[in-house]
Design a protein around this motif. Sequence first.
Motif, PDB file in Angstrom:
ATOM      1  N   PRO A 184       0.774  -1.157  -0.011  1.00 40.30           N
ATOM      2  CA  PRO A 184      -0.034   0.050  -0.030  1.00 40.30           C
ATOM      3  C   PRO A 184       0.925   1.362  -0.052  1.00 40.30           C
ATOM      4  O   PRO A 184       0.277   2.450  -0.318  1.00 40.30           O
ATOM      5  N   HIS A 185       2.322   1.104   0.278  1.00 48.27           N
ATOM      6  CA  HIS A 185       2.696   2.368   0.466  1.00 48.27           C
ATOM      7  C   HIS A 185       3.760   2.587  -0.937  1.00 48.27           C
ATOM      8  O   HIS A 185       4.707   3.304  -0.787  1.00 48.27           O
ATOM      9  N   ARG A 186       3.621   1.763  -1.942  1.00 48.16           N
ATOM     10  CA  ARG A 186       4.166   1.632  -3.143  1.00 48.16           C
ATOM     11  C   ARG A 186       4.126   3.117  -4.035  1.00 48.16           C
ATOM     12  O   ARG A 186       4.974   2.835  -5.054  1.00 48.16           O
ATOM     13  N   THR A 187       3.168   3.801  -3.763  1.00 48.28           N
ATOM     14  CA  THR A 187       3.099   5.007  -4.620  1.00 48.28           C
ATOM     15  C   THR A 187       4.259   5.739  -5.122  1.00 48.28           C
ATOM     16  O   THR A 187       5.039   6.121  -4.147  1.00 48.28           O
ATOM     17  N   GLY A 188       4.381   5.781  -6.349  1.00 53.29           N
ATOM     18  CA  GLY A 188       5.619   6.656  -6.859  1.00 53.29           C
ATOM     19  C   GLY A 188       6.981   5.952  -6.838  1.00 53.29           C
ATOM     20  O   GLY A 188       7.786   6.414  -7.460  1.00 53.29           O
ATOM     21  N   THR A 223       3.513  -5.648 -11.809  1.00 51.76           N
ATOM     22  CA  THR A 223       2.747  -4.700 -11.044  1.00 51.76           C
ATOM     23  C   THR A 223       3.574  -4.421  -9.746  1.00 51.76           C
ATOM     24  O   THR A 223       3.007  -3.753  -9.001  1.00 51.76           O
ATOM     25  N   GLY A 260      11.508   4.912  -2.342  1.00 46.35           N
ATOM     26  CA  GLY A 260      10.647   6.255  -2.948  1.00 46.35           C
ATOM     27  C   GLY A 260      11.355   7.611  -2.998  1.00 46.35           C
ATOM     28  O   GLY A 260      12.431   7.782  -2.111  1.00 46.35           O
TER      29      GLY A 260
END
Length: 274
Positions: A71-75, A182, A234
């Motif tokens: 869930p923290h993979r944004t970016g 993904t 990130g």
Amino acid sequence: MTATTRRRGAAAVLDHWHRADEGRREWLGAGLATGPADRETAERILTRFYLRQGRGRPGFTWVNSPAAALPHRTGIPGHDDLHAWLRPDPPAGRPPIAVDLAASWSRLRAALDEAAVHPDLEPTRKLRKGDKPWPVLPPVPALEAGVPLRVVLQQSVRDALRSVLMHGVALPVRAALGPPATLPICWYGQQDAPWIAHHDVLRALGLSRPAPRDAAHLDEWAALARATGWWWPGEEVCVLVERPARIGPVTLPDDPLAPPVRATVEYRDGSLFR
């Protein structure tokens, strides 16, 4: 070369192997460690990595399993994004920190490979056209058969640890998280031990003399592998995974051709991978 000289050379090479075996077993222990992460050390080293790439100190988010990190993979770019940046016509703008780290990591590994130059690593005879390739054997029989120490260390340190830690632990867990396309780019912390152990052993045996900067960077990667589980870099936040609560059973294969054995891995949030 006299018979006495050959015997002394063979004894020296066998001594190198016995010391290398101690080193690979120490690194196996690091790769399978299940104690709490050393968060202070991991954050300190990763901050150095970010600063070296012209970034500021990131924030750090710790989670208890790789699944909890998603869930923290944004970016954080995926592997397709990484390949896009490595093409001759990369996207416009500054690469993500993960791409810069991957390029730096690749350069370090190439430099360490080039630093492993020592007569004891080389074959006593060169293969000629038409000769059979070096046999794939357990370490001592391989050395007794004339297989170069360089090849034996690759097979029985780097590749053996890769079989156990990557193919037996990390990659099955990663595959269970979803299709590769993904998933964001990550490093495996303690399970990055195979390549680190290989170069650490070469240096400890006096068979590699990396440049001071490369040696210092190897020390950082070694300390990071001993300190933490997986991590995702990130731009603003680096996500790290606590080491598993349980891994096993796992043993180093004596036969370089032995297929990897998939280990049971249980993380601190109860996530279980078999």
